[in-house]
Design a protein around this motif. Structure first.
Motif, short mmCIF file in Angstrom:
data_model
loop_
_atom_site.label_atom_id
_atom_site.label_comp_id
_atom_site.label_asym_id
_atom_site.label_seq_id
_atom_site.Cartn_x
_atom_site.Cartn_y
_atom_site.Cartn_z
N UNK A 99 0.83 -1.20 0.00
CA UNK A 99 0.00 0.00 0.00
C UNK A 99 0.87 1.26 0.00
N UNK A 100 0.44 2.25 -0.77
CA UNK A 100 1.16 3.52 -0.81
C UNK A 100 1.19 4.16 0.58
N UNK A 101 0.10 4.05 1.31
CA UNK A 101 0.06 4.63 2.66
C UNK A 101 1.10 3.96 3.57
N UNK A 102 1.23 2.66 3.47
CA UNK A 102 2.21 1.95 4.30
C UNK A 102 3.62 2.32 3.89
N UNK A 103 3.85 2.48 2.60
CA UNK A 103 5.16 2.93 2.13
C UNK A 103 5.52 4.28 2.73
N UNK A 104 4.54 5.19 2.76
CA UNK A 104 4.77 6.51 3.34
C UNK A 104 5.01 6.41 4.84
N UNK A 105 4.25 5.59 5.54
CA UNK A 105 4.45 5.40 6.97
C UNK A 105 5.84 4.83 7.24
N UNK A 106 6.26 3.87 6.43
CA UNK A 106 7.58 3.28 6.59
C UNK A 106 8.69 4.30 6.36
N UNK A 107 8.51 5.14 5.35
CA UNK A 107 9.48 6.19 5.07
C UNK A 107 9.58 7.16 6.25
N UNK A 108 8.42 7.53 6.76
CA UNK A 108 8.37 8.47 7.89
C UNK A 108 9.04 7.87 9.13
N UNK A 109 8.72 6.62 9.43
CA UNK A 109 9.33 5.98 10.60
C UNK A 109 10.83 5.85 10.40
N UNK A 110 11.25 5.54 9.20
CA UNK A 110 12.69 5.44 8.92
C UNK A 110 13.41 6.76 9.14
N UNK A 111 12.80 7.85 8.70
CA UNK A 111 13.41 9.17 8.88
C UNK A 111 13.54 9.53 10.36
N UNK A 112 12.47 9.31 11.11
CA UNK A 112 12.50 9.65 12.53
C UNK A 112 13.47 8.73 13.28
N UNK A 113 13.47 7.46 12.93
CA UNK A 113 14.40 6.52 13.56
C UNK A 113 15.84 6.93 13.28
N UNK A 114 16.10 7.38 12.07
CA UNK A 114 17.45 7.83 11.72
C UNK A 114 17.85 9.06 12.54
#
Length: 170
Positions: A99-114
């Motif tokens: 899902x595009x929404x999940x891709x965006x959530x994953x990107x967001x979590x990755x950025x914050x985790x970084x």
């Protein structure tokens, strides 16, 4: 349909058979597939709210002035969210999304985790070779470890996470 799928997950059925969910929801299987093209899309849809909640907790961890507490907070939040939501645990255990929404959530979590990792490295709180994906995999592993044994006193998750946190130190 989502309520029927959540009820199946709550009973321990992560297979999410589309025919059975459609029957439980009182709709035809075609209706299920029109809304959720695959079982994976259904799973990601079920996990979306918990994923967003995890991102909010990750942001709070990134803003914590105590870098070590922020790192621990991020990992504890990731673990707690997975223990509370089996659908999210399954989604986070995968390295790809539909899902595009999940891709965006994953990107967001990755950025914050970084952000959390970068601060933790700069403060000497975590090894330089640890990645955000390592942290995802470690929390997924801890969740599986908690699920695999008796945790009647509710202490296993914190105990296992403490062991991992000590191992992440430089």
């Amino acid at each position: 349909m989502l309520d029927a799928a959540r009820a199946r997950i709550a009973s321990g059925d992560l297979e999410l058979p589309m025919n059975a969910i459609a029957k439980d929801a009182g709709v035809g299987v075609g209706t299920m597939y029109r809304h959720f093209a695959t079982r994976r899309v259904l799973l990601e849809t079920l996990a979306a709210d918990s994923y967003a909640a995890l991102i909010a907790e990750a942001r709070a961890a990134a803003e914590n002035p105590d870098v070590a507490a922020g790192l621990a907070g991020l990992l504890r939040a990731a673990l707690r969210c997975q223990l509370d939501d089996a659908a999210l645990a399954e989604v986070l255990a995968s390295s790809s999304y539909e899902c595009a929404e999940t891709l965006e959530l994953g990107r967001e979590l990755g950025e914050v985790s970084l952000q959390v990792l970068t601060r933790a490295r700069a403060a000497g709180v975590i090894r330089d070779d640890v990645t955000a994906d390592d942290m995802r995999r470690l929390t997924c592993g801890i969740r599986r470890a908690v699920d695999s044994g008796d945790d009647s006193d509710g202490t296993a998750a914190d105990r296992y996470l403490d062991v991992v946190l000590k191992g992440l130190r430089p």
